[in-house]
Design an enzyme around this catalytic site. Structure first.
Site, PDB file in Angstrom:
ATOM      1  N   GLU A  86       1.678   1.802  -3.525  1.00 49.11           N
ATOM      2  CA  GLU A  86       0.420   2.186  -4.198  1.00 49.11           C
ATOM      3  C   GLU A  86       0.038   3.624  -3.867  1.00 49.11           C
ATOM      4  O   GLU A  86      -0.420   4.372  -4.743  1.00 49.11           O
ATOM      5  CB  GLU A  86      -0.696   1.213  -3.779  1.00 49.11           C
ATOM      6  CG  GLU A  86      -0.446  -0.189  -4.323  1.00 49.11           C
ATOM      7  CD  GLU A  86      -1.397  -1.230  -3.755  1.00 49.11           C
ATOM      8  OE1 GLU A  86      -1.490  -1.343  -2.516  1.00 49.11           O
ATOM      9  OE2 GLU A  86      -2.064  -1.909  -4.546  1.00 49.11           O
ATOM     10  N   GLY A 144       0.808  -1.220   0.000  1.00 46.16           N
ATOM     11  CA  GLY A 144       0.000   0.000   0.000  1.00 46.16           C
ATOM     12  C   GLY A 144       0.841   1.270   0.000  1.00 46.16           C
ATOM     13  O   GLY A 144       0.385   2.319  -0.449  1.00 46.16           O
TER      14      GLY A 144
HETATM   15  N1  CO8 Z   1       2.065  -3.679   8.863  1.00 42.55           N
HETATM   16  C1  CO8 Z   1       2.185  -3.696  10.190  1.00 42.55           C
HETATM   17  N2  CO8 Z   1       3.373  -3.632  10.821  1.00 42.55           N
HETATM   18  C2  CO8 Z   1       4.490  -3.558  10.066  1.00 42.55           C
HETATM   19  C3  CO8 Z   1       4.433  -3.532   8.666  1.00 42.55           C
HETATM   20  C4  CO8 Z   1       3.144  -3.578   8.051  1.00 42.55           C
HETATM   21  N3  CO8 Z   1       2.976  -3.517   6.724  1.00 42.55           N
HETATM   22  N4  CO8 Z   1       5.689  -3.464   8.186  1.00 42.55           N
HETATM   23  C5  CO8 Z   1       6.504  -3.436   9.256  1.00 42.55           C
HETATM   24  N5  CO8 Z   1       5.782  -3.493  10.400  1.00 42.55           N
HETATM   25  C6  CO8 Z   1       6.268  -3.499  11.780  1.00 42.55           C
HETATM   26  C7  CO8 Z   1       6.902  -4.838  12.135  1.00 42.55           C
HETATM   27  O1  CO8 Z   1       5.915  -5.786  12.489  1.00 42.55           O
HETATM   28  C8  CO8 Z   1       7.791  -4.445  13.269  1.00 42.55           C
HETATM   29  O2  CO8 Z   1       7.002  -4.295  14.418  1.00 42.55           O
HETATM   30  P1  CO8 Z   1       7.468  -5.010  15.821  1.00 42.55           P
HETATM   31  O3  CO8 Z   1       8.754  -4.293  16.183  1.00 42.55           O
HETATM   32  O4  CO8 Z   1       6.341  -4.712  16.745  1.00 42.55           O
HETATM   33  O5  CO8 Z   1       7.694  -6.451  15.514  1.00 42.55           O
HETATM   34  C9  CO8 Z   1       8.258  -3.040  12.873  1.00 42.55           C
HETATM   35  O6  CO8 Z   1       7.316  -2.560  11.912  1.00 42.55           O
HETATM   36  C10 CO8 Z   1       9.629  -3.034  12.213  1.00 42.55           C
HETATM   37  O7  CO8 Z   1       9.586  -3.958  11.140  1.00 42.55           O
HETATM   38  P2  CO8 Z   1      10.680  -5.119  10.941  1.00 42.55           P
HETATM   39  O8  CO8 Z   1      11.206  -5.565  12.240  1.00 42.55           O
HETATM   40  O9  CO8 Z   1      10.066  -6.156  10.062  1.00 42.55           O
HETATM   41  O10 CO8 Z   1      11.807  -4.285  10.162  1.00 42.55           O
HETATM   42  P3  CO8 Z   1      12.912  -4.846   9.160  1.00 42.55           P
HETATM   43  O11 CO8 Z   1      13.832  -3.713   8.931  1.00 42.55           O
HETATM   44  O12 CO8 Z   1      13.452  -6.130   9.651  1.00 42.55           O
HETATM   45  O13 CO8 Z   1      12.093  -5.184   7.806  1.00 42.55           O
HETATM   46  C11 CO8 Z   1      10.506  -4.726   6.031  1.00 42.55           C
HETATM   47  C12 CO8 Z   1      11.515  -4.144   7.062  1.00 42.55           C
HETATM   48  C13 CO8 Z   1      11.265  -5.537   4.978  1.00 42.55           C
HETATM   49  C14 CO8 Z   1       9.815  -3.542   5.372  1.00 42.55           C
HETATM   50  C15 CO8 Z   1       9.500  -5.623   6.771  1.00 42.55           C
HETATM   51  O14 CO8 Z   1       8.977  -4.915   7.890  1.00 42.55           O
HETATM   52  C16 CO8 Z   1       8.344  -6.070   5.923  1.00 42.55           C
HETATM   53  O15 CO8 Z   1       8.474  -6.938   5.111  1.00 42.55           O
HETATM   54  N6  CO8 Z   1       7.153  -5.446   6.162  1.00 42.55           N
HETATM   55  C17 CO8 Z   1       5.922  -5.846   5.485  1.00 42.55           C
HETATM   56  C18 CO8 Z   1       5.891  -5.387   4.046  1.00 42.55           C
HETATM   57  C19 CO8 Z   1       4.625  -5.866   3.369  1.00 42.55           C
HETATM   58  O16 CO8 Z   1       4.367  -7.039   3.226  1.00 42.55           O
HETATM   59  N7  CO8 Z   1       3.806  -4.898   2.951  1.00 42.55           N
HETATM   60  C20 CO8 Z   1       2.530  -5.169   2.247  1.00 42.55           C
HETATM   61  C21 CO8 Z   1       1.396  -5.158   3.234  1.00 42.55           C
HETATM   62  S1  CO8 Z   1      -0.154  -5.613   2.497  1.00 42.55           S
HETATM   63  C22 CO8 Z   1      -0.642  -4.230   1.646  1.00 42.55           C
HETATM   64  O17 CO8 Z   1      -0.002  -3.202   1.683  1.00 42.55           O
HETATM   65  C23 CO8 Z   1      -1.894  -4.322   0.843  1.00 42.55           C
HETATM   66  C24 CO8 Z   1      -2.478  -2.951   0.499  1.00 42.55           C
HETATM   67  C25 CO8 Z   1      -3.804  -3.000  -0.204  1.00 42.55           C
HETATM   68  C26 CO8 Z   1      -4.972  -3.568   0.568  1.00 42.55           C
HETATM   69  C27 CO8 Z   1      -5.314  -2.822   1.845  1.00 42.55           C
HETATM   70  C28 CO8 Z   1      -6.705  -3.141   2.349  1.00 42.55           C
HETATM   71  C29 CO8 Z   1      -7.021  -2.436   3.687  1.00 42.55           C
END
Ligand code: CO8
Length: 258
Positions: free
Chosen positions: A112, A109
């Protein structure tokens, strides 16, 4: 509205909206969506503002929709919630130029949302991706549509089917972003670009935005006709007279914005 998830600032005629959920890499919660839509609507109606910039932190523009908020939802929850259609409509209807300034992750997102803006400037650490497939989902805010329009079918399929990330250089070569700047000077460069856009005639900028957007909605002949009519109508503005006179008189134009 009291904002919790975004910070808004105004520098002269430029408004900057900074996403402020560092603990979740600026992932886009329902609240962030609502606050962003509200701020954009306010700014759209504020005559002092000519350009709007959306940005995040150095580490993340936005790492996607908030997965933790979504994980237990069912079909009807998603159907009944707006799925960002309000935010998309607010951005679509905003007549002022909106620039996405992306450093760090712009995923799902987040990517996007950047693509809903008029153009994207990237820091050299920017990473773009549509990784939804890796969490058992798919892009839901225009990723399969806008990304395909910007980078073509092959690369859009590659991005959406592998979930891989694209770095800033590849994003620039592919046409996803317009320019890349070093992270150290990124926001200064962004502000300079925004100031340059803001220094032009407001109504002419609006007409240009309408014309470029028309190219995404219509066929070539209809788009060319739309552009031709806008071009002709610009000759009814004071700013066309002022701009062309200033060129001939070798001076800077003093726009009337009318
Ligand atoms: N949602 C919620 N929390 C998140 C997200 C997310 N998208 N991304 C990161 N966080 C949180 C982690 O859970 C973590 O929290 P905690 O410390 O409590 O565990 C904190 O942020 C830091 O993240 P990381 O420890 O994972 O940090 P890294 O540096 O190791 O990794 C990344 C960074 C690679 C960006 C990794 O966080 C990641 O892969 N994040 C998810 C990316 C992803 O899959 N995004 C797509 C989400 S789905 C979407 O966007 C669909 C949109 C359209 C439909 C919406 C309908 C409502």
């Amino acid at each position: 509205m009291q904002y919790e998830t975004i910070i808004t600032e105004r520098e002269d005629d430029i408004s900057i909206i900074t996403f402020n959920r560092p603990e979740a890499l600026n992932s886009i919660s329902v609240r962030l969506r609502a606050e962003l839509a509200d701020a954009l609507e306010d700014m759209s109606g504020d005559g002092r503002i000519r350009v709007i910039v959306l940005t995040g932190s150095e580490k993340a523009f936005a790492a996607g929709a908030d997965i933790k908020e979504m994980q237990d939802k069912g079909y009807m929850d998603m159907y009944l919630s707006d799925n960002a259609s309000t935010l998309q409509a607010v951005l679509r209807d905003c007549r002022k130029p909106v620039i996405a300034a992306v450093s760090g992750y712009a995923l799902g997102g987040g990517c996007e949302l950047a693509m809903m803006c008029d153009f994207i400037l990237a820091a050299d650490n920017a990473r773009f991706g549509q990784p939804e497939i890796s969490i058992g989902a798919l892009p839901g805010w225009g990723g399969t549509q806008r990304l395909t329009g910007l980078v073509g079918k092959s690369k859009a399929m590659d991005m959406c089917l592998t979930g891989r990330m694209m770095d800033a250089g590849e994003a620039e070569r592919s046409g996803l972003v317009s320019r890349v700047f070093p992270l150290e000077d990124f926001m200064d460069e962004v502000k300079q670009v925004a100031a340059r856009v803001a220094s032009n005639s407001v109504p002419v900028a609006m007409m240009i935005k309408e014309c470029v957007n028309q190219s995404l909605e219509t066929n070539l002949q209809s788009g060319l006709l739309f552009e031709r009519r806008q071009f002709q109508s610009v000759f009814a503005t004071e700013d066309q007279k002022e701009g062309m006179s200033a060129f001939v008189e070798k001076r800077r134009p003093d726009w009337k914005h009318s």
